[in-house]
Write a protein that holds these residues in place. Sequence first.
Motif, short mmCIF file in Angstrom:
data_model
loop_
_atom_site.label_atom_id
_atom_site.label_comp_id
_atom_site.label_asym_id
_atom_site.label_seq_id
_atom_site.Cartn_x
_atom_site.Cartn_y
_atom_site.Cartn_z
N TYR A 25 -3.53 5.88 10.34
CA TYR A 25 -4.90 6.09 9.91
C TYR A 25 -5.83 5.11 10.62
CZ TYR A 25 -3.16 9.50 6.73
OH TYR A 25 -2.57 10.64 6.22
N TYR A 74 -7.68 3.62 -2.02
CA TYR A 74 -8.34 3.69 -0.72
C TYR A 74 -8.31 5.11 -0.16
CZ TYR A 74 -7.55 -1.40 -0.56
OH TYR A 74 -7.53 -2.75 -0.82
N CYS A 75 -9.39 5.50 0.48
CA CYS A 75 -9.35 6.71 1.28
C CYS A 75 -9.23 6.31 2.76
CB CYS A 75 -10.57 7.59 1.06
SG CYS A 75 -12.16 6.76 1.31
N ALA A 76 -8.66 7.20 3.54
CA ALA A 76 -8.42 6.89 4.95
C ALA A 76 -8.54 8.16 5.78
CB ALA A 76 -7.04 6.28 5.13
N ASN A 130 0.67 4.53 6.85
CA ASN A 130 -0.71 4.04 6.87
C ASN A 130 -1.13 3.57 8.26
OD1 ASN A 130 0.63 1.60 6.99
ND2 ASN A 130 -0.08 0.87 5.02
N ARG A 152 0.84 -1.18 0.00
CA ARG A 152 0.00 0.00 0.00
C ARG A 152 0.89 1.25 0.00
NH1 ARG A 152 -5.42 -0.10 3.46
NH2 ARG A 152 -5.48 -2.00 2.23
N TYR A 182 -9.30 4.87 10.17
CA TYR A 182 -10.47 4.38 9.43
C TYR A 182 -10.13 4.31 7.94
CZ TYR A 182 -12.50 5.95 13.80
OH TYR A 182 -12.76 6.15 15.13
N TRP A 183 -10.68 3.27 7.30
CA TRP A 183 -10.40 3.03 5.88
C TRP A 183 -11.68 2.76 5.12
CZ3 TRP A 183 -5.48 3.15 3.71
CH2 TRP A 183 -4.42 3.27 4.61
#
Length: 123
Positions: free
Chosen positions: A110, A94-96, A107, A44, A112-113
Amino acid sequence: VQLQASGGGLVQTGASLRLSCVVSGHTASSFTLAWFRQGPGKEREFLAGISWSGTSRYVAAPVEGRFAISRDNTKNTVYLQMSGLKPEDTALYYCAASTFPYVQRDNNKYNYWGQGTLVTVSS
């Protein structure tokens, strides 16, 4: 908190796309928001992030000049505008959301995904 990404699709080299991610269950302005991607067989990768107010933005070097991030807190939405797409941009995007006040590239920062939206760029 839920994040719903959309806007992916199959496009040709050189095309543009705008991804959207809607935050629900909490006010989006509480979070730093970011976009990541994961290509086939790759880790990622951080792409871009934006602080809660939108005044601080960071775009990763590999996509700088082609990708731009923005947000509309009235719509609880973050966007990723992509242009000049290349086959190597093919990935799940993906947004996070992070509770850190500043953009983080890690990553693990973060909380929430979203579920991801697939972008496929044909040559």
